[in-house]
Design a protein around this motif. Structure first.
Motif, short mmCIF file in Angstrom:
data_model
loop_
_atom_site.label_atom_id
_atom_site.label_comp_id
_atom_site.label_asym_id
_atom_site.label_seq_id
_atom_site.Cartn_x
_atom_site.Cartn_y
_atom_site.Cartn_z
N UNK A 274 3.50 32.29 -30.36
CA UNK A 274 3.80 30.89 -30.67
C UNK A 274 4.84 30.83 -31.79
N UNK A 275 4.62 31.65 -32.82
CA UNK A 275 5.58 31.66 -33.93
C UNK A 275 6.96 32.08 -33.42
N UNK A 276 6.99 33.17 -32.61
CA UNK A 276 8.27 33.72 -32.19
C UNK A 276 8.99 32.78 -31.22
N UNK A 277 8.24 32.18 -30.28
CA UNK A 277 8.91 31.39 -29.25
C UNK A 277 9.09 29.93 -29.63
N UNK A 278 8.26 29.42 -30.53
CA UNK A 278 8.34 27.98 -30.82
C UNK A 278 8.73 27.72 -32.28
N UNK A 279 7.97 28.28 -33.21
CA UNK A 279 8.22 27.92 -34.61
C UNK A 279 9.56 28.43 -35.11
N UNK A 280 9.87 29.72 -34.82
CA UNK A 280 11.12 30.28 -35.35
C UNK A 280 12.34 29.54 -34.79
N UNK A 281 12.42 29.34 -33.45
CA UNK A 281 13.58 28.60 -32.97
C UNK A 281 13.63 27.18 -33.52
N UNK A 282 12.46 26.59 -33.75
CA UNK A 282 12.46 25.20 -34.20
C UNK A 282 12.88 25.08 -35.67
N UNK A 283 12.50 26.05 -36.48
CA UNK A 283 12.75 25.88 -37.91
C UNK A 283 13.75 26.88 -38.50
N UNK A 284 14.01 27.99 -37.79
CA UNK A 284 14.90 29.01 -38.36
C UNK A 284 16.32 28.49 -38.46
N UNK A 285 16.98 28.77 -39.57
CA UNK A 285 18.38 28.37 -39.65
C UNK A 285 19.27 29.44 -39.03
N UNK A 286 20.55 29.14 -38.98
CA UNK A 286 21.47 30.00 -38.27
C UNK A 286 21.50 31.43 -38.84
N UNK B 214 -2.50 45.23 -32.55
CA UNK B 214 -1.33 45.24 -33.44
C UNK B 214 -1.03 43.87 -34.01
N UNK B 215 -2.08 43.12 -34.26
CA UNK B 215 -1.79 41.72 -34.53
C UNK B 215 -1.54 41.39 -35.98
N UNK B 216 -2.56 41.52 -36.80
CA UNK B 216 -2.47 40.86 -38.10
C UNK B 216 -1.24 41.23 -38.91
N UNK B 217 -0.87 42.51 -38.82
CA UNK B 217 0.30 42.94 -39.60
C UNK B 217 1.55 42.23 -39.10
N UNK B 218 1.67 42.23 -37.76
CA UNK B 218 2.83 41.55 -37.18
C UNK B 218 2.83 40.08 -37.60
N UNK B 219 1.63 39.54 -37.55
CA UNK B 219 1.46 38.16 -37.92
C UNK B 219 1.98 37.92 -39.33
N UNK B 220 1.51 38.81 -40.22
CA UNK B 220 1.94 38.68 -41.62
C UNK B 220 3.45 38.83 -41.73
N UNK B 221 3.94 39.83 -40.99
CA UNK B 221 5.39 40.08 -41.06
C UNK B 221 6.14 38.84 -40.61
N UNK B 222 5.66 38.24 -39.52
CA UNK B 222 6.35 37.08 -38.97
C UNK B 222 6.30 35.92 -39.95
N UNK B 223 5.13 35.72 -40.53
CA UNK B 223 5.00 34.60 -41.48
C UNK B 223 5.86 34.86 -42.71
#
Lengths: 439, 358
Positions: B34-46, A2-11
């Motif tokens: 990594x994005x969820x635990x590190x990047x988002x808290x580091x760069x996401x605004x309120x 379930x990765x790439x889509x989630x990845x895209x969504x997150x980015x």
């Protein structure tokens, strides 16, 4: 899997976050006043005229005076739909733009915002709604609810109906038709304690938010119980429905008194039968005030507003104007106290605490005779102003009583108790540290 | 070309049964974490954390819970909003009665109360199925919401009838209440949701999940091969309600900060149901896709006119958002009736043979 889509969504979400309102372009030399409004949803009927009134008065100040104290107001609407979740979304959206005040216009949103106010340093103006106990400035330094609380309003309705004294209602049957959410339930503890003390028989007719337009069963009960007085705390579609049902049930209109929320079309929708319907109010109806004439000329006629021309002067429109008048006066007062022109939320809190809108001031701002004077202090964030009763004559509201002061002897002890209980239940409620300007 | 498992040999059963047997998936997952635990808290605004991520994660957790029941076991439920409420009110009561216990303990424990209530209202599922069960769970929705509004004990006799969240700390940091920073709250929500998602994905892969799916596909056949329907269905109700209850507690304590009974009305039940229908019934990742469409897309749409410099009235934007969201949902369902999860699966299948499809 379930990765790439989630990845895209997150980015994608991340990219969106960086693009979102990270400090929108509001010039340094303006005062940002967000208005939480609802022109959509089941409460749009009540919300739209209020939104228009609030928006138009502030726009008029910008047009006529170039803002307040020479500083333009940046007026910005955020649509809440009377939904608490969307209200919080609005709050988070406007917060980075340094608002000087918020008007939640929903008891639910107000309750969620009250704890945040002191942390974020943004005062809350919940004008005659929200938490009654927030009138106590020593417990709620950041929350203001002038000119009267729902408890004041209830005592005024009962005083009026009892011919000047609540005690005259002893032995009578009183019905309470209310919107069954935080707003309608707010008056309930006070009503119940009065029923016990005074000795009248209280009948409850709660109307669930989902059943606002489906009140037939309640009105069957009302006909059966035949109360000597029916008090209504309604909002949105509940008001016109209740008035129509009252006409259908042939309920005597002179026994039907509402709190201050029904608008002109709410009563007009029920036709001639609605003649005699009464509600509380504290400001003038109609558009015969210089400030409202300026709105008509500079804002509505100039096409800078969504207000249809004939709606200027309706009760809820004027309520919106009144709300904005309080905002403007608080900002002006804040400018006076601090000597700054571009004020902050902290300054406006002080302004709200030192409001003294007397007759001379009302005349100066073109609203002479529009309202009775309002005065707040550090301890009293409400002013517990007198209101009057107005009656629907089939085409317009007619004032039928003198100013009725709230029964302070009965309201105040309960207010103290409620404020204390709130602070106790919310362990760690901060004690007031804000200095007072009007000791 | 890049996304294929050719050359990745598995030499143990454990490797073969891993959640992510393909290396690219494992890397992808690591990137997401990594994005969820590190990047988002580091760069996401309120605004991003408070209004987008925390509700998104909370709704996703609720949707995962509902998906276990509806997507995996085939039991349609319209009471999930009320079960979220049970979690929230249980957490509030526990918190105010035993304030010395850490709030995170109570958030998890409140799920147990929701599970118990879920089991009670799951009992009719043994006799009735389909739409009839939906009506039975609808009764749970109305009854529980009635309780939230009418039992003053549940709100500690507050005049307003609402529950308010006091400030609670973890390691000296405020996690609930007005002083809690969005980053703290986001990380707490994320940790709980990630852990629950991991548990849920393992449940559905194992014996219990297969049991549920057997019941979903044909309950008589499932009974014949030795699955006890009574236990399977009630277990599904219990586990599903547990997750939904935790989501409810998260919603009040880490997102809204105060709640009226109306917060848990039928609209919330429908919202969760739409999330799993759009995301994909019987898919864990679908819950996240669905929550993104239902919660994040309208926010993005609302922000769009301001971004491109159009000045439209707030109310008009709102109406447009309603309409566009509705249209897009219909469009998604026409393109892929089995939800976004299936769309994603098809994409992956195509990616494997890309650029030389056969």
């Amino acid at each position: 899997m379930k990765t790439n889509m989630l990845q895209k969504a997150a980015i994608g979400a991340l990219a969106l976050s960086l693009a979102l309102p990270a400090g929108a372009a509001y010039a340094e030399d303006s005062i940002y006043v967000p208005l939480f409004t609802y022109r959509t949803g089941p409460f749009a009927g009540s919300g739209t005229p209020i939104a228009n009134g609030m928006h138009d008065y502030l726009t008029m100040l910008n047009e006529r005076d170039g803002g307040i104290g020479g500083v333009k107001l940046a007026v910005d609407e955020c649509e809440t739909g009377y939904d608490t979740k969307k209200g919080l979304e609005c709050y988070d959206a406007v917060k980075p733009k340094n608002p000087v005040i918020v008007n939640p216009w929903s008891t639910g949103i107000t309750l969620s915002l009250i704890p945040k106010a002191s942390v974020d340093k943004i005062p809350i103006l919940s004008m005659a709604y929200g938490l009654s106990a927030s009138a106590k400035g020593d417990v709620f330094p950041w929350v203001f609810n002038p000119p009267a609380t729902y408890w004041d309003g209830l005592s005024e309705i009962l005083k009026y109906s009892g011919g000047g004294s609540i005690d005259a209602l002893k032995g009578k049957t009183i019905g309470y038709l209310y919107f069954d959410a935080a707003f309608g339930r707010e008056a309930l503890p006070f009503f119940q304690s009065l029923a016990k003390d005074v000795g009248f028989n209280l009948k409850l007719y709660p109307v669930a938010p989902a059943d606002m337009q489906n009140q037939s069963s309640k009105w069957l009960d009302i006909r059966r119980d035949n109360p000597d007085l029916l008090v209504m705390y309604g909002w949105g579609a509940m008001n016109p429905t209740a008035i129509k049902e009252a006409v259908k049930a042939e309920f005597p209109m002179d026994k039907f008194v509402s709190i201050w929320w029904p608008n002109d079309p709410d009563a007009a929708a029920a036709g001639d039968g609605a003649k005699g319907f009464k509600e509380l109010n504290w400001h003038g109806a109609g558009a015969n005030y210089p400030a409202l004439a300026d709105i008509q000329k500079l804002v509505v006629d100039a096409g800078k507003s969504q207000t249809p021309k004939d709606q200027v002067g309706q009760v809820l429109y004027n309520r919106g104007v009144y709300n904005s008048m309080l905002i403007a006066e608080a900002i002006a007062e804040a400018q006076k106290i601090t000597g700054k022109t571009v004020v902050t939320g902290e300054d406006v809190r002080r302004g709200l605490e030192n409001l003294n809108i007397d007759d001379a001031r009302l005349k100066a701002i073109g609203l002479a005779g529009f309202v009775s004077p309002v005065k707040t202090s550090c301890a009293d964030h409400n002013s517990h102003s007198a209101t009057f009763v107005q009656q629907w004559d089939g085409a317009k509201w007619v004032k039928v009583s003198d100013a009725i002061a709230p029964d302070s002897a009965k309201v105040m002890p309960l207010l103290d108790e409620a404020a204390k209980a709130y602070a106790e239940k919310n362990a760690g409620w901060p004690a007031r540290t804000e200095p007072c300007d009007n000791k | 070309m890049f996304y294929r498992e050719a050359g990745q040999y598995k030499t143990t059963y454990a490797a073969d049964m891993a959640i992510f047997p393909i290396r690219q998936d494992r890397y992808g997952m690591a990137v997401i974490l990594v994005v969820a635990f590190i990047l988002i808290p580091a760069f996401g605004n309120q605004f991003f954390l408070n209004t987008m991520m925390i509700p998104f994660l909370t709704l996703s957790l609720g949707a995962i819970g509902l998906n276990l029941l509806t997507g995996y076991t085939g039991l349609l439920s319209l009471g999930s909003g009320a079960f979220m409420g049970v979690g929230a009110y249980a957490c509030y009561k526990l918190e105010t009665i035993f304030p010395q216990v850490n709030i995170l303990v109570w958030i998890i424990v409140s799920g147990v109360f929701s599970a118990l209530v879920g089991v009670v209202f799951g009992l009719p599922s043994l006799r009735i199925k389909g739409f009839y069960l939906a009506v039975a769970t609808l009764a749970a929705q109305f009854f529980l919401q009635w309780c939230f509004a009418r039992v003053p004990w549940l709100v500690n006799f507050n005049d307003s009838g609402a529950i308010e969240v006091p400030t609670e700390t973890l390691f000296g940091l405020a996690v609930t209440g007005p002083t809690a920073t969005p980053v703290t709250r986001y990380l707490v929500v994320l940790t709980i949701v990630a852990a629950m998602t991991w548990i849920a994905s393992n449940i559905v892969r194992g014996r219990i999940g297969r049991m549920w799916m057997a019941v979903r596909d044909m309950d008589i056949a499932a009974e014949l091969i030795g699955i006890r329907l009574f236990r399977a269905k009630l277990l599904a109700f219990a586990v599903s309600s547990f997750m939904i209850g935790v989501a409810g507690a998260l919603m009040v304590f880490l997102w809204l900060g105060a709640a009226e009974p109306e917060a848990f009305d039928i609209d919330l039940s429908f919202q969760l149901l739409f999330i799993i229908i759009i995301g994909g019934l019987g898919s864990i990742v679908g819950a996240f896709f669905g929550a993104a469409i239902i919660h994040l897309m309208p926010i993005a749409l609302r922000a769009l006119p301001a971004l491109v410099g159009l000045s439209i009235d707030a109310a008009t934007i709102d109406q447009l958002t309603f309409m566009i969201t509705g249209l897009l949902i219909i469009l998604f369902l026409i393109v892929e009736p089995h939800g976004l999860a299936r769309l994603w699966q098809t994409t992956k299948q195509k990616l494997r043979v890309w650029p030389f499809p056969y």
